[in-house]
Structures are given as structure tokens and as C-alpha cells.
Design a protein around this motif. Structure first.
Motif, mmCIF file in Angstrom:
data_model
loop_
_atom_site.group_PDB
_atom_site.id
_atom_site.type_symbol
_atom_site.label_atom_id
_atom_site.label_comp_id
_atom_site.label_asym_id
_atom_site.label_seq_id
_atom_site.Cartn_x
_atom_site.Cartn_y
_atom_site.Cartn_z
ATOM 1 N N ASP A 99 43.753 32.985 45.961
ATOM 2 C CA ASP A 99 44.324 34.327 45.858
ATOM 3 C C ASP A 99 43.475 35.262 44.994
ATOM 4 O O ASP A 99 43.988 36.228 44.424
ATOM 5 C CB ASP A 99 45.751 34.263 45.310
ATOM 6 C CG ASP A 99 45.835 33.596 43.939
ATOM 7 O OD1 ASP A 99 44.766 33.243 43.383
ATOM 8 O OD2 ASP A 99 46.950 33.434 43.423
ATOM 9 N N ASP A 100 42.173 34.980 44.915
ATOM 10 C CA ASP A 100 41.301 35.849 44.112
ATOM 11 C C ASP A 100 40.040 36.271 44.862
ATOM 12 O O ASP A 100 39.106 36.808 44.259
ATOM 13 C CB ASP A 100 40.917 35.155 42.799
ATOM 14 C CG ASP A 100 40.321 33.763 42.991
ATOM 15 O OD1 ASP A 100 40.138 33.355 44.168
ATOM 16 O OD2 ASP A 100 40.057 33.079 41.986
ATOM 17 N N GLU B 159 45.622 42.586 51.846
ATOM 18 C CA GLU B 159 45.994 41.596 50.839
ATOM 19 C C GLU B 159 45.515 41.987 49.444
ATOM 20 O O GLU B 159 46.137 41.638 48.433
ATOM 21 C CB GLU B 159 45.411 40.232 51.222
ATOM 22 C CG GLU B 159 45.978 39.662 52.524
ATOM 23 C CD GLU B 159 45.121 38.531 53.076
ATOM 24 O OE1 GLU B 159 44.013 38.302 52.539
ATOM 25 O OE2 GLU B 159 45.550 37.901 54.054
ATOM 26 N N ARG C 186 45.559 44.762 47.989
ATOM 27 C CA ARG C 186 46.426 45.705 47.267
ATOM 28 C C ARG C 186 47.260 44.977 46.219
ATOM 29 O O ARG C 186 47.338 45.399 45.055
ATOM 30 C CB ARG C 186 47.352 46.438 48.244
ATOM 31 C CG ARG C 186 46.662 47.325 49.232
ATOM 32 C CD ARG C 186 47.638 48.109 50.092
ATOM 33 N NE ARG C 186 48.185 49.249 49.365
ATOM 34 C CZ ARG C 186 48.914 50.198 49.928
ATOM 35 N NH1 ARG C 186 49.227 50.127 51.218
ATOM 36 N NH2 ARG C 186 49.370 51.200 49.223
ATOM 37 N N ASP C 187 47.902 43.892 46.631
ATOM 38 C CA ASP C 187 48.729 43.137 45.695
ATOM 39 C C ASP C 187 47.889 42.486 44.614
ATOM 40 O O ASP C 187 48.301 42.419 43.437
ATOM 41 C CB ASP C 187 49.543 42.074 46.440
ATOM 42 C CG ASP C 187 50.602 42.682 47.348
ATOM 43 O OD1 ASP C 187 51.013 43.818 47.089
ATOM 44 O OD2 ASP C 187 51.000 42.007 48.324
ATOM 45 N N ALA C 188 46.708 41.992 44.994
ATOM 46 C CA ALA C 188 45.840 41.337 44.016
ATOM 47 C C ALA C 188 45.420 42.302 42.914
ATOM 48 O O ALA C 188 45.375 41.932 41.734
ATOM 49 C CB ALA C 188 44.615 40.763 44.715
ATOM 50 N N GLU D 141 47.089 44.954 41.898
ATOM 51 C CA GLU D 141 48.258 45.258 41.073
ATOM 52 C C GLU D 141 48.526 44.153 40.061
ATOM 53 O O GLU D 141 48.993 44.429 38.942
ATOM 54 C CB GLU D 141 49.483 45.461 41.962
ATOM 55 C CG GLU D 141 49.445 46.744 42.783
ATOM 56 C CD GLU D 141 50.692 46.905 43.638
ATOM 57 O OE1 GLU D 141 51.583 46.024 43.555
ATOM 58 O OE2 GLU D 141 50.779 47.908 44.376
ATOM 59 N N ASN D 142 48.219 42.923 40.431
ATOM 60 C CA ASN D 142 48.499 41.781 39.555
ATOM 61 C C ASN D 142 47.331 41.422 38.644
ATOM 62 O O ASN D 142 47.472 40.565 37.769
ATOM 63 C CB ASN D 142 48.868 40.559 40.402
ATOM 64 C CG ASN D 142 50.152 40.760 41.189
ATOM 65 O OD1 ASN D 142 51.082 41.406 40.704
ATOM 66 N ND2 ASN D 142 50.211 40.223 42.398
ATOM 67 N N PHE D 143 46.195 42.050 38.833
ATOM 68 C CA PHE D 143 44.991 41.728 38.050
ATOM 69 C C PHE D 143 45.128 42.333 36.648
ATOM 70 O O PHE D 143 45.394 43.523 36.494
ATOM 71 C CB PHE D 143 43.767 42.300 38.766
ATOM 72 C CG PHE D 143 42.452 41.935 38.144
ATOM 73 C CD1 PHE D 143 42.040 40.618 38.061
ATOM 74 C CD2 PHE D 143 41.610 42.932 37.643
ATOM 75 C CE1 PHE D 143 40.822 40.281 37.486
ATOM 76 C CE2 PHE D 143 40.394 42.607 37.084
ATOM 77 C CZ PHE D 143 39.992 41.279 37.005
ATOM 78 N N ASP D 144 44.916 41.498 35.629
ATOM 79 C CA ASP D 144 45.070 41.989 34.259
ATOM 80 C C ASP D 144 43.818 41.833 33.412
ATOM 81 O O ASP D 144 43.850 42.025 32.191
ATOM 82 C CB ASP D 144 46.252 41.305 33.570
ATOM 83 C CG ASP D 144 46.099 39.780 33.516
ATOM 84 O OD1 ASP D 144 45.025 39.267 33.934
ATOM 85 O OD2 ASP D 144 47.047 39.111 33.066
ATOM 86 N N GLN E 232 44.578 51.968 35.076
ATOM 87 C CA GLN E 232 45.610 50.975 34.758
ATOM 88 C C GLN E 232 45.625 50.617 33.271
ATOM 89 O O GLN E 232 46.493 49.855 32.823
ATOM 90 C CB GLN E 232 45.387 49.702 35.584
ATOM 91 C CG GLN E 232 45.555 49.888 37.077
ATOM 92 C CD GLN E 232 46.971 50.256 37.454
ATOM 93 O OE1 GLN E 232 47.251 51.398 37.789
ATOM 94 N NE2 GLN E 232 47.884 49.296 37.391
ATOM 95 N N ASP F 41 36.816 36.512 38.436
ATOM 96 C CA ASP F 41 38.265 36.386 38.402
ATOM 97 C C ASP F 41 38.903 37.095 39.591
ATOM 98 O O ASP F 41 39.993 36.728 40.032
ATOM 99 C CB ASP F 41 38.811 36.957 37.090
ATOM 100 C CG ASP F 41 38.325 36.167 35.888
ATOM 101 O OD1 ASP F 41 38.845 35.064 35.643
ATOM 102 O OD2 ASP F 41 37.389 36.649 35.211
#
Length: 376
Positions: free
Chosen positions: A110-111, A123, A125-127, A129-132, A165, A230
């Protein structure tokens, strides 16, 4: 676009026009680097039947080969289509299997998001949003690629996204290319270096991707260099379409056997006078962009019409290509060049962004694809 242009130029009793495509959907591919950031909505496709003018037949089938001596196109259903004149506009074939480890990385992790594929762009888009935080990596293959500016746009838009972000200090942004520079044409190259230096975006030159290890989160270079990631947005290796490269003689004579050999000005095949080609599938020395294909569509339309009417081919393509380089949300510079060199100045502006993101999609669908063009 070419079929619709020809239908407008030629009377019904002069020519029957047929388009063959293995898909019924045509995608607006410039959306693929905009959708992940929410700058365009995902629904960026149209049914081909809705794009073609009345009097253009659509055959929904896959081409399996071309016999220019027998003047036939072979189809997957076993039929052959006969032709008097042929336009080849098959574009690039994306082949993730040509980069060892990429297919597994995309399907099972998922990366990793090879954003030249529509599914991966969605796909991603969600990645995002969740990337920190961590390393955001964009790589390019050693093969030619369509829209050579897209990896740079993905890199710059991602860096700007992380800034918005509030996580930019926690992200290292890297792009690689197996060349000395990230962009081939001056003065746009120096302007981009200036932007990247100001925003601390790293460019690794002369990096050739050898393989991807998705379990370790590492990309290996041919020289042994390793880059950990990452979040990874690789550009997929790209080639000519196999029915043309393997099952026709149309690419014989090209340097690597991948591209239809044409006269770079008339777009006519160098061995078969009744065959023309345009876009990413041919070997003319222009940048492989939609803007180039759009300009070539006019040349092919004019020259093919002249050929049918037994007149000299007078239209000439000058190598024009354009690349709207989106540098951040609300800013872009337009790189325009032809066989001779740069045409426009390297100026960032809001108007360039508006033109590319808010105006061009509608122009693409409602004018260009329908065979209309206010600026041919």
C-alpha cells in the motif's frame, strides 16, 4: 481527433472512415497526476462512440497485427479489415513487468502507486491522505515516456501538498532520471532547478532503476545505489504496442524497433505511402505529449486528404510540443518548443494553472476530440 478531422474534410463518397480500439473508453490522461491531489475529479473518461462524428464507424476489437503489403489490419476476433489508407495512433504500452518487483509492489503493498495507470492514480488519493512523513520517491524508467513532464509535475505537486498538509518538514522529496538533467529543454530546465532548489526537492541524475524490493521498501539502481522510500510513485516502463512492433513491418528501421518510422514533417511512413502515424507510437524526434499529437492530427488530416485526392503533401509538422508544468497549486509555467528549440518564456503564473486545470479538459472533450480546434 484525426478521424473526426478527416470526416469533416472528406465527403462520404470519398472515404469510409473506421476507428478500431480495444476499449470503449477514452481517458483524459493528463488527469492522472491531478486526481491524487483532488485537483480534478476521478470521472475523466468518455465513451468513444460519444466522441466520434456521424459517419465514422467504430469497431470495438483489439488489433493483433498489420500487413501493409496486403493492406489489412488483423483483429483479435479473427477478422481482417482491409484499408486503402491507414493511420496508426496506438500510443505507448505500459509494462510494469519490465521493472522487476514493480507489479508485486503495486498489487501487494500500500505504498507504491505507478500513477500512469488510472487505477493507481485513484488509489494514490487515499495513500496521500494517510501519509504522515518519510521519503516520497518518484522514479523514471530508461525507456522513452509519454508526457516527460508528468514525473516533474507529480514531484512538485506532492511537495506542495505536503507543505499544505503541514508535514513538509517530515518529508524528503526525491525524483530520479537516468539522464544528466530532469528536463531536457532550456530555459525551462534552469527555471525548474531554481524552483527545486528553493523548495528543497532533490533530483538524482543518472539513476537507472534496476529493481524494486517492496518488502524492504527499497529501489535499487543499476550502479548499486539504493533509495529507501515510504511512498513511491514510479513511472512505468513504456514501449510500442506489440501488434505494431511484433506483427507488422511498420517499425522496421527504427533505432530500437519500437516505433513506426515516419517523415518527421509529413507524418507519412517512410516505406508505405498510404500509411501515416502520429503521437507516441512513431519515431519523429519530438516530445511525446498530447499537444504534439494534437498538432500532428491536423498534419495527418491535411496530408491524408491530399493523398486521397492525388495531390502533393504540403502540410508540415514543425515538432511543436507543449508541457504545462504545474509547480504548485495555483501556479504553472508552460514549456513550448519545436524542432528548433524553445518558443515561450519560463514564467510561472496563475493563468497557466487555470488554463491547464480548469479550461483545457473541456476544450479537449468538446473541441479537440470532436475535430474542432480554434488554434490549429
Amino acid at each position: 481527433m484525426t478521424a473526426n478531422l478527416l470526416r469533416r474534410k472528406l465527403d462520404n463518397d470519398e472515404a469510409e472512415i473506421t476507428v478500431v480500439d480495444k476499449s470503449t473508453d477514452h481517458f483524459y490522461q493528463p488527469s492522472f497526476y491531478l486526481v491524487p491531489f483532488g485537483y480534478l475529479e476521478p470521472d475523466q473518461s468518455r465513451n468513444i462512440n460519444d466522441l466520434l462524428k456521424p459517419g465514422v464507424e467504430f469497431v470495438h476489437d483489439a488489433v493483433t497485427g498489420v500487413d501493409p503489403d496486403g493492406q489489412t489490419v488483423s483483429l483479435a476476433d479473427g477478422d481482417d479489415l482491409e484499408y486503402d489508407y491507414l493511420v496508426v495512433a496506438t500510443g505507448h504500452r505500459l509494462d510494469p513487468s519490465a521493472m522487476p518487483g514493480l507489479t508485486e509492489a503495486w498489487e501487494d503493498h500500500d505504498d507504491v502507486y505507478p500513477f500512469y495507470h488510472y487505477e493507481a492514480a485513484l488509489e494514490m488519493r487515499d495513500a496521500l491522505e494517510n501519509f504522515d512523513g518519510g521519503t516520497f520517491l518518484v522514479t523514471q524508467p530508461d525507456t522513452p515516456i509519454k508526457c516527460p513532464g508528468a514525473p516533474l509535475k507529480m514531484t512538485m505537486l506532492a511537495e506542495d501538498y505536503f507543505q499544505r498538509q503541514g508535514i513538509r518538514d517530515d518529508v524528503e522529496v526525491i525524483m530520479t532520471r537516468n539522464a544528466e538533467h530532469h528536463f531536457g529543454v532550456q530555459p525551462y530546465r534552469d527555471k525548474l532547478y531554481e524552483i527545486w532548489n528553493d523548495r528543497d526537492i532533490e533530483f538524482k541524475e543518472n539513476f537507472s532503476v534496476e529493481k524494486v524490493d517492496p518488502d524492504a521498501g527499497v529501489v535499487y539502481g543499476a550502479d548499486g545505489e539504493e533509495i529507501e522510500y515510504d511512498l513511491y510513485a514510479p513511472v512505468t516502463p513504456q514501449f510500442g504496442q506489440e501488434p505494431i512492433t511484433d506483427n507488422s513491418p511498420l517499425t522496421e528501421g527504427s533505432e530500437d524497433g519500437e516505433y513506426v518510422t515516419i517523415d518527421k514533417h509529413t507524418c507519412q511512413h517512410d516505406a508505405y505511402d498510404n500509411v501515416f502515424a502520429l503521437g507516441d507510437c512513431e519515431n519523429a524526434p519530438h516530445s511525446k505529449t498530447a499537444a504534439a499529437a494534437r498538432k500532428q492530427a491536423h498534419i495527418v488530416g491535411k496530408n491524408l486528404t491530399s493523398a486521397i485526392r492525388d495531390m502533393p503533401l504540403r502540410a508540415e509538422y514543425d515538432g511543436y510540443a507543449a508541457c504545462p508544468l504545474l509547480t504548485k497549486k495555483g501556479k504553472a509555467l508552460i514549456a513550448e518548443f519545436d524542432y528548433e528549440g524553445a518558443i515561450s518564456a519560463p514564467v510561472e503564473s496563475k493563468m497557466n494553472w487555470i488554463m491547464d486545470v480548469n479550461v483545457l479538459p473541456s476544450v479537449y472533450w468538446d473541441a479537440w476530440m470532436k475535430g474542432y480546434d480554434p488554434l490549429p
